[in-house]
Scaffold this active site. Structure first.
Site, PDB file in Angstrom:
ATOM      1  CD  GLU A  47       0.898   0.080   3.098  1.00  0.00           C
ATOM      2  OE1 GLU A  47       0.718  -0.984   3.286  1.00  0.00           O
ATOM      3  OE2 GLU A  47       0.133   0.752   2.360  1.00  0.00           O
ATOM      4  CD  GLU A  58       1.465  12.155  -1.681  1.00  0.00           C
ATOM      5  OE1 GLU A  58       1.785  11.061  -0.836  1.00  0.00           O
ATOM      6  OE2 GLU A  58       0.549  11.909  -2.415  1.00  0.00           O
TER       7      GLU A  58
HETATM    8  N1  THU Z   1      -0.494   6.976   0.166  1.00  0.00           N
HETATM    9  C1  THU Z   1       0.302   7.618  -0.246  1.00  0.00           C
HETATM   10  O1  THU Z   1       1.667   7.576  -0.178  1.00  0.00           O
HETATM   11  N2  THU Z   1       0.182   9.023  -0.652  1.00  0.00           N
HETATM   12  C2  THU Z   1      -1.246   9.517  -0.738  1.00  0.00           C
HETATM   13  O2  THU Z   1      -1.451  10.747  -0.885  1.00  0.00           O
HETATM   14  C3  THU Z   1      -2.531   8.674  -0.532  1.00  0.00           C
HETATM   15  C4  THU Z   1      -2.009   7.298   0.164  1.00  0.00           C
HETATM   16  C5  THU Z   1      -0.419   5.604   0.850  1.00  0.00           C
HETATM   17  C6  THU Z   1      -0.532   5.320   2.148  1.00  0.00           C
HETATM   18  C7  THU Z   1      -0.820   4.092   2.087  1.00  0.00           C
HETATM   19  O3  THU Z   1       0.596   3.141   2.294  1.00  0.00           O
HETATM   20  C8  THU Z   1      -1.313   3.572   0.726  1.00  0.00           C
HETATM   21  O4  THU Z   1      -1.002   4.734  -0.130  1.00  0.00           O
HETATM   22  C9  THU Z   1      -2.810   3.356   0.630  1.00  0.00           C
HETATM   23  O5  THU Z   1      -3.489   4.314   1.374  1.00  0.00           O
END
Ligand code: THU
Length: 132
Positions: A47, A58
């Site tokens: 993040e 992913e």
């Molecule tokens: N996130 C992922 O890593 N993969 C996904 O397919 C859905 C969302 C992460 C992004 C963010 O850091 C957190 O999950 C909340 O959305």
């Protein structure tokens, strides 16, 4: 892929999840992508204070695979801490479609899992053919 192979891919995703950097959402995700060579590439979400710059697990796994020269994928495992298995987000669907339009996807949560078909998750995808 057999169940044993899925289990080891899940473990790799779980391990990657433990490295997630998710101070804003507190939602850690790990992903593991098995390439045609048999090698496994992992990613976690990373993040950013500028939220839109966040990288999903992913896409991190896919970038690691491509950087290592792997462009053919045979399976993707996703692990999150949600009460139910979570599907890949829209941006990740689009990115995965580019190199792995038919890659089997399993998302795990505890002992539960869900299986997704990317063609169903992203019907009528925008792809290279549309650039002709
Ligand atoms: N996130 C992922 O890593 N993969 C996904 O397919 C859905 C969302 C992460 C992004 C963010 O850091 C957190 O999950 C909340 O959305």
């Amino acid at each position: 892929m057999d169940e044993k192979a899925w289990e080891s891919l899940k473990l790799a995703a779980e391990q990657a999840r433990s490295h997630a950097y998710a101070p804003y959402s507190n939602f850690s995700v790990g992903a593991a992508l098995r390439g045609a060579s048999g090698a496994v590439f992992v990613g976690c979400n990373v993040e950013n204070a500028s939220y839109g710059a966040t990288l999903c697990a992913e896409r991190a796994a896919m970038a690691a695979a491509v950087a290592a020269g792997e462009r053919e994928f045979v399976a993707l495992a996703i692990v999150s801490g949600a009460p139910k298995p979570t599907p890949p987000c829209g941006i990740c669907r689009q990115c995965l479609f580019e190199l792995g339009p038919s890659v089997p996807i399993r998302s795990f949560s505890g002992t539960d899992h869900a299986e997704y078909d990317l063609a169903e998750l992203l019907p009528d995808a925008f792809d290279a053919a549309q650039l002709d």
